[in-house]
Design a protein around this motif. Sequence first.
Motif, PDB file in Angstrom:
ATOM      1  N   GLN A 287      -6.383  -9.431   1.343  1.00 41.39           N
ATOM      2  CA  GLN A 287      -5.273  -9.077   0.468  1.00 41.39           C
ATOM      3  C   GLN A 287      -5.594  -9.471  -0.967  1.00 41.39           C
ATOM      4  OE1 GLN A 287      -1.791 -10.961   2.085  1.00 41.39           O
ATOM      5  NE2 GLN A 287      -1.839  -9.772   3.976  1.00 41.39           N
ATOM      6  N   LEU A 289      -4.270  -8.877  -5.270  1.00 48.38           N
ATOM      7  CA  LEU A 289      -3.318  -8.435  -6.291  1.00 48.38           C
ATOM      8  C   LEU A 289      -4.081  -8.464  -7.615  1.00 48.38           C
ATOM      9  CD1 LEU A 289      -0.236 -10.484  -5.055  1.00 48.38           C
ATOM     10  CD2 LEU A 289      -0.400  -7.975  -5.047  1.00 48.38           C
ATOM     11  N   VAL A 310      -3.560  -3.677  -4.566  1.00 41.29           N
ATOM     12  CA  VAL A 310      -2.294  -4.307  -4.212  1.00 41.29           C
ATOM     13  C   VAL A 310      -2.246  -4.531  -2.705  1.00 41.29           C
ATOM     14  CG1 VAL A 310      -1.071  -3.237  -6.143  1.00 41.29           C
ATOM     15  CG2 VAL A 310      -1.077  -2.095  -3.906  1.00 41.29           C
ATOM     16  N   LEU A 313       2.347  -3.800   1.172  1.00 38.01           N
ATOM     17  CA  LEU A 313       3.800  -3.857   1.235  1.00 38.01           C
ATOM     18  C   LEU A 313       4.412  -3.111   0.048  1.00 38.01           C
ATOM     19  CD1 LEU A 313       4.274  -7.584   2.251  1.00 38.01           C
ATOM     20  CD2 LEU A 313       4.428  -5.585   3.726  1.00 38.01           C
ATOM     21  N   GLY A 314       5.302  -2.172   0.337  1.00 33.31           N
ATOM     22  CA  GLY A 314       5.884  -1.339  -0.699  1.00 33.31           C
ATOM     23  C   GLY A 314       5.192  -0.003  -0.845  1.00 33.31           C
ATOM     24  N   LEU A 316       2.446   0.988  -2.510  1.00 39.89           N
ATOM     25  CA  LEU A 316       2.187   1.341  -3.899  1.00 39.89           C
ATOM     26  C   LEU A 316       0.710   1.529  -4.218  1.00 39.89           C
ATOM     27  CD1 LEU A 316       4.745  -1.095  -5.563  1.00 39.89           C
ATOM     28  CD2 LEU A 316       4.976   1.382  -5.298  1.00 39.89           C
ATOM     29  N   GLY A 317      -0.179   1.409  -3.245  1.00 42.08           N
ATOM     30  CA  GLY A 317      -1.608   1.495  -3.516  1.00 42.08           C
ATOM     31  C   GLY A 317      -2.066   2.903  -3.851  1.00 42.08           C
ATOM     32  N   ASN A 359       3.250  -2.301 -10.749  1.00 42.84           N
ATOM     33  CA  ASN A 359       3.185  -2.153  -9.298  1.00 42.84           C
ATOM     34  C   ASN A 359       2.491  -3.333  -8.625  1.00 42.84           C
ATOM     35  OD1 ASN A 359       4.599   0.181  -9.580  1.00 42.84           O
ATOM     36  ND2 ASN A 359       2.878   1.561  -9.213  1.00 42.84           N
ATOM     37  N   SER A 363       4.383  -5.350  -5.741  1.00 45.27           N
ATOM     38  CA  SER A 363       3.751  -5.746  -4.486  1.00 45.27           C
ATOM     39  C   SER A 363       3.844  -7.259  -4.290  1.00 45.27           C
ATOM     40  CB  SER A 363       2.293  -5.295  -4.468  1.00 45.27           C
ATOM     41  OG  SER A 363       1.642  -5.668  -3.278  1.00 45.27           O
ATOM     42  N   THR A 364       3.668  -7.999  -5.383  1.00 49.69           N
ATOM     43  CA  THR A 364       3.827  -9.453  -5.325  1.00 49.69           C
ATOM     44  C   THR A 364       5.238  -9.826  -4.896  1.00 49.69           C
ATOM     45  OG1 THR A 364       2.192  -9.691  -7.105  1.00 49.69           O
ATOM     46  CG2 THR A 364       3.636 -11.578  -6.674  1.00 49.69           C
ATOM     47  N   THR A 367       5.702  -9.044  -1.184  1.00 53.25           N
ATOM     48  CA  THR A 367       4.940 -10.004  -0.380  1.00 53.25           C
ATOM     49  C   THR A 367       5.615 -11.368  -0.354  1.00 53.25           C
ATOM     50  OG1 THR A 367       2.886  -8.841  -0.929  1.00 53.25           O
ATOM     51  CG2 THR A 367       2.687 -11.087  -0.096  1.00 53.25           C
ATOM     52  N   THR A 406      10.408  -4.561   0.641  1.00 58.44           N
ATOM     53  CA  THR A 406       9.254  -3.751   1.011  1.00 58.44           C
ATOM     54  C   THR A 406       9.610  -2.274   1.141  1.00 58.44           C
ATOM     55  OG1 THR A 406       8.162  -5.584   2.137  1.00 58.44           O
ATOM     56  CG2 THR A 406       7.539  -3.369   2.842  1.00 58.44           C
TER      57      THR A 406
END
Length: 544
Positions: A287, A289, A310, A313-314, A316-317, A359, A363-364, A367, A406
């Motif tokens: 993982q 960020l 990222v 979660l979410g 957004l990648g 983003n 994601s942070t 998470t 998320t």
Amino acid sequence: MTSPIDAPPHETPVLIVGAGPVGLTLALDLARRNVPCLLVDQSEGPRFLPKMERCNARSMEIFRRLGLAEKIKAAGYPGTATMDIKVVTNLSDPPLLHLRYPTGDQQRQQIAFSRDGSQPLEAFQVISQYTLEPLLRAEVAATKSITARYGWQLMSFVQDDQGVSAVLQDLQGAQHEVRSRYLVGCDGGRSTVRKALDIPLEGKGNLAEATQVFFRSENLLERVPAGPARHYYFADEHSSGIVGQDDLKHFFFSTRLPPDADLKAALLAAVGVDIDVQIIAVSTWRQHLLLAKRYRDGNVFLAGDACHLVIPLGGLGMNTGVGDATDLAWKLAATLKGWGGPALLDSYEADRRPVGARNVAASTYATAGLREWRSHVKPGIRNDDEEGRRIRATVADKARRLQRRTHEMASAELGYRYTSSVVASEPSTPADTDNKLVYVPSAAPGFRLPHVWLDEGEALHDLLGLGYSLLRLGEEAPSAEPLVAAFSAAGVPLDVLDIGSERAREVYGRALVLVRPDLHVAWRGDVAPADAAALVRQVTGGGG
């Protein structure tokens, strides 16, 4: 297509390195704008492994403009299948938390009845990357202006003021020199292009490592007492999870157990009932960020995971990368066609890097929420005693508030704003807040143009072309002749649309709205600007 590259050197306006979803999207968007490109990837074909599994609403709007939304929906997760999220101790136990979300068909029905700009034109679509990539590759194969070479890798490149000279190596080891005006690295988190440019990644890397088990089960969703869900989060000691893929028969099981553990036994223990399981692959992933310090070096650009990494979660990648692709595509096309000025390509980094940072922060945020509620998981959580009930109640309460981070990222997906020099400023423009969940539609300069249905049932988005669009809104829209004349004098493509809808005028907040080729607002006003030529120079980066 598949004809040999001309020797030496082959020339192309744009060389794209990396044929994942971002590189493929960039190639297709360039082709739509009549810009040929060469697309290379070191892999011969997509791997049958889960990576991304969600095209968010903004990505689906972009794919709609590429003519691909219906194909993606047909290939992806069924519109009638559950989108619910469940927090569980075990799939044989009642869920601790059941978050209910509308199915794809229900989302599309909500969109059909929305009239206030708060809904996207397209609902998000669950589709596994191993399904999406072949679909996009098929579109590339059918597009004559895209030359695709799979199994080819970038060996080196040098650039000068006029372009980039690259050396590629094919499957047989033969090397080919390619000369391009621009090179775009869409080659993932370990980007060869980024490393060659010595562009550092900033942020937090190697935060955690997880093992991912990709498996097939014909009857998991039908047999588990916890009931069907798209995603199960386990309140257990291994931070486990099970995510369904687009055919409802494939899944991945994520766990903190090491890859040499008895993962099939761990999976069956988490499920808690007898199901059929065929393990297809086991892998590990780390993982991160991280954000690239720069997105551009001269005539070389970065997009997708090459410039931002990222935690999934979410979702957004890849979706952030698709946004990179469509922003860069029209700016490259404008520059190559001569109406984009020198500041236009500079605005790619100025527009997209803040979105990447936003983003990474989102994601942070997601998470942190997951880790917070999981920190309340204690031994004995499944016990049928007062302590077990207390632990379960605490976890459920925390997850009810924090797990939504998320799955409810509407503002992160739709509410970002560009503030580069090619966007007109407006004193009353709202700030791009830290709100990540609730989308508040705005047509102020820099924001994505909110989706509006017209009285005839057409989506206004669908009426906008490849160049700039000037919307004259309302029954008494003012003249825009000075602006139209300025665009014409500069040789910049402009479509003028007379939209009589008072509802659209209300949502967009002004009588005149100038929309960029990527559907972001460049300028708006109630009368034509006093110096229309200056505005044209600004929004085209000094072009025309």
